[in-house]
Scaffold this motif. Structure first.
Motif, PDB file in Angstrom:
ATOM      1  N   ASP A 219       0.839  -1.195   0.000  1.00 25.53           N
ATOM      2  CA  ASP A 219       0.000   0.000   0.000  1.00 25.53           C
ATOM      3  C   ASP A 219       0.876   1.247   0.000  1.00 25.53           C
ATOM      4  N   LYS A 220       0.315   2.374  -0.440  1.00 23.26           N
ATOM      5  CA  LYS A 220       1.109   3.610  -0.521  1.00 23.26           C
ATOM      6  C   LYS A 220       1.699   4.014   0.833  1.00 23.26           C
ATOM      7  N   ASN A 221       1.061   3.632   1.938  1.00 22.72           N
ATOM      8  CA  ASN A 221       1.595   3.904   3.272  1.00 22.72           C
ATOM      9  C   ASN A 221       2.188   2.653   3.920  1.00 22.72           C
ATOM     10  N   GLY A 222       2.401   1.610   3.126  1.00 25.53           N
ATOM     11  CA  GLY A 222       2.882   0.337   3.640  1.00 25.53           C
ATOM     12  C   GLY A 222       4.379   0.306   3.885  1.00 25.53           C
ATOM     13  N   LEU A 223       4.852  -0.859   4.285  1.00 24.13           N
ATOM     14  CA  LEU A 223       6.269  -1.046   4.582  1.00 24.13           C
ATOM     15  C   LEU A 223       7.134  -0.972   3.328  1.00 24.13           C
ATOM     16  N   HIS A 224       6.610  -1.478   2.214  1.00 26.65           N
ATOM     17  CA  HIS A 224       7.289  -1.416   0.914  1.00 26.65           C
ATOM     18  C   HIS A 224       6.281  -0.951  -0.125  1.00 26.65           C
TER      19      HIS A 224
ATOM     20  N   THR B 125      12.142   1.371  13.736  1.00 22.37           N
ATOM     21  CA  THR B 125      13.212   2.131  14.372  1.00 22.37           C
ATOM     22  C   THR B 125      14.220   1.213  15.061  1.00 22.37           C
ATOM     23  N   MET B 126      13.721   0.106  15.612  1.00 18.02           N
ATOM     24  CA  MET B 126      14.614  -0.842  16.295  1.00 18.02           C
ATOM     25  C   MET B 126      15.350  -1.744  15.314  1.00 18.02           C
ATOM     26  N   GLY B 127      15.154  -1.512  14.006  1.00 14.55           N
ATOM     27  CA  GLY B 127      15.901  -2.251  13.006  1.00 14.55           C
ATOM     28  C   GLY B 127      15.240  -3.516  12.501  1.00 14.55           C
ATOM     29  N   ALA B 128      13.959  -3.678  12.780  1.00 13.46           N
ATOM     30  CA  ALA B 128      13.263  -4.880  12.304  1.00 13.46           C
ATOM     31  C   ALA B 128      13.140  -4.849  10.785  1.00 13.46           C
ATOM     32  N   THR B 129      13.292  -6.021  10.184  1.00 14.88           N
ATOM     33  CA  THR B 129      13.112  -6.139   8.739  1.00 14.88           C
ATOM     34  C   THR B 129      11.618  -6.172   8.430  1.00 14.88           C
ATOM     35  N   THR B 130      11.284  -6.037   7.160  1.00 15.59           N
ATOM     36  CA  THR B 130       9.878  -6.100   6.754  1.00 15.59           C
ATOM     37  C   THR B 130       9.263  -7.426   7.179  1.00 15.59           C
ATOM     38  N   PHE B 131       9.974  -8.520   6.971  1.00 14.01           N
ATOM     39  CA  PHE B 131       9.466  -9.833   7.366  1.00 14.01           C
ATOM     40  C   PHE B 131       9.220  -9.891   8.874  1.00 14.01           C
ATOM     41  N   GLU B 132      10.177  -9.371   9.651  1.00 18.19           N
ATOM     42  CA  GLU B 132      10.016  -9.376  11.113  1.00 18.19           C
ATOM     43  C   GLU B 132       8.831  -8.518  11.547  1.00 18.19           C
TER      44      GLU B 132
ATOM     45  N   VAL C 208       4.974  -8.355  14.457  1.00 14.98           N
ATOM     46  CA  VAL C 208       4.178  -7.204  14.896  1.00 14.98           C
ATOM     47  C   VAL C 208       2.780  -7.250  14.283  1.00 14.98           C
ATOM     48  N   LEU C 209       2.693  -7.156  12.954  1.00 17.95           N
ATOM     49  CA  LEU C 209       1.385  -7.060  12.299  1.00 17.95           C
ATOM     50  C   LEU C 209       0.490  -8.264  12.583  1.00 17.95           C
ATOM     51  N   LEU C 210       0.996  -9.459  12.325  1.00 18.05           N
ATOM     52  CA  LEU C 210       0.150 -10.647  12.517  1.00 18.05           C
ATOM     53  C   LEU C 210      -0.230 -10.877  13.980  1.00 18.05           C
ATOM     54  N   PRO C 211       0.720 -10.863  14.931  1.00 17.10           N
ATOM     55  CA  PRO C 211       0.316 -11.064  16.327  1.00 17.10           C
ATOM     56  C   PRO C 211      -0.647  -9.988  16.843  1.00 17.10           C
TER      57      PRO C 211
END
Length: 189
Positions: free
Chosen positions: A23-28, A95-102, A107-110
């Motif tokens: 999405d336009k405001n998404g992670l990628h 900010t803590m350096g999480a990758t998109t997958f992480e 975060v998102l799924l849980p």
């Protein structure tokens, strides 16, 4: 119904995640990918189920041995559930350096589990209705009983009984899914 719901979520969950991430405001942000996925999902959910069931019968029978499915309805539910997550939580993870997958996996799924469970209730209830429609077209189940015995034989008590059974099934599904959603919702504790 539950097997169909599971199958739909196996396909719908990744599509919903892909829509949120691109999405336009998404992670990628990837406008073209998001637009194409959104277009496909919207086409899928805009076709009335009865017509879809009849049109794709040969294809679905070839693929899965049956002529029904609801994957297209799952994707918007997943997208909505993931979209409800506070942007601050995602930004903190970033900010803590999480990758998109992480971010997606941790975060998102849980964080969206309670909403995904409530969406699953809507999906399963919709599938109950779809299975009744499929039964009315010869697919068996309560819809078949209501039409074959209730309507065609003028046994309206049979039709009424199937209606009551469907209402009871839907109510039980809603209560169970609501209880599970409340139990896993850490915000409600």
């Amino acid at each position: 119904v539950f097997v169909s719901a599971l199958f739909a979520y196996v396909i719908g969950l990744p599509l919903g995640v892909a829509l949120i991430v691109t999405d336009k405001n998404g992670l990628h942000p990837m406008r073209s990918v998001s637009a194409v996925l959104g277009w496909i999902v919207n086409i899928g959910r805009s076709i009335p189920f009865v017509i879809l069931m009849l049109v794709i019968t040969p294809l679905t029978r070839l693929i899965v041995g049956r002529a029904y499915g609801t994957t297209a309805t799952i994707v918007p539910l997943v997208e909505q559930s993931l979209g409800e997550i506070d942007r601050g939580v995602v930004e903190a993870a970033r900010t803590m350096g999480a990758t998109t997958f992480e971010i997606v996996w941790k975060v998102l799924l849980p964080e969206s589990v309670p909403s995904l469970i409530r969406g699953a209730a809507v999906t399963v209830i919709t599938l109950v209705g779809y299975s009744a429609m499929a039964g009315a077209l010869g697919g068996g189940g309560l819809g078949d009983i209501a039409v074959r015995y209730g309507m065609h034989r003028y046994e309206y008590d049979v039709m009424l009984l199937t209606l009551v059974l469907i209402i009871v099934i839907v109510q039980v599904i809603q209560v169970v899914f609501d209880l599970v959603a409340k139990r896993v919702d850490k915000r409600a504790k």
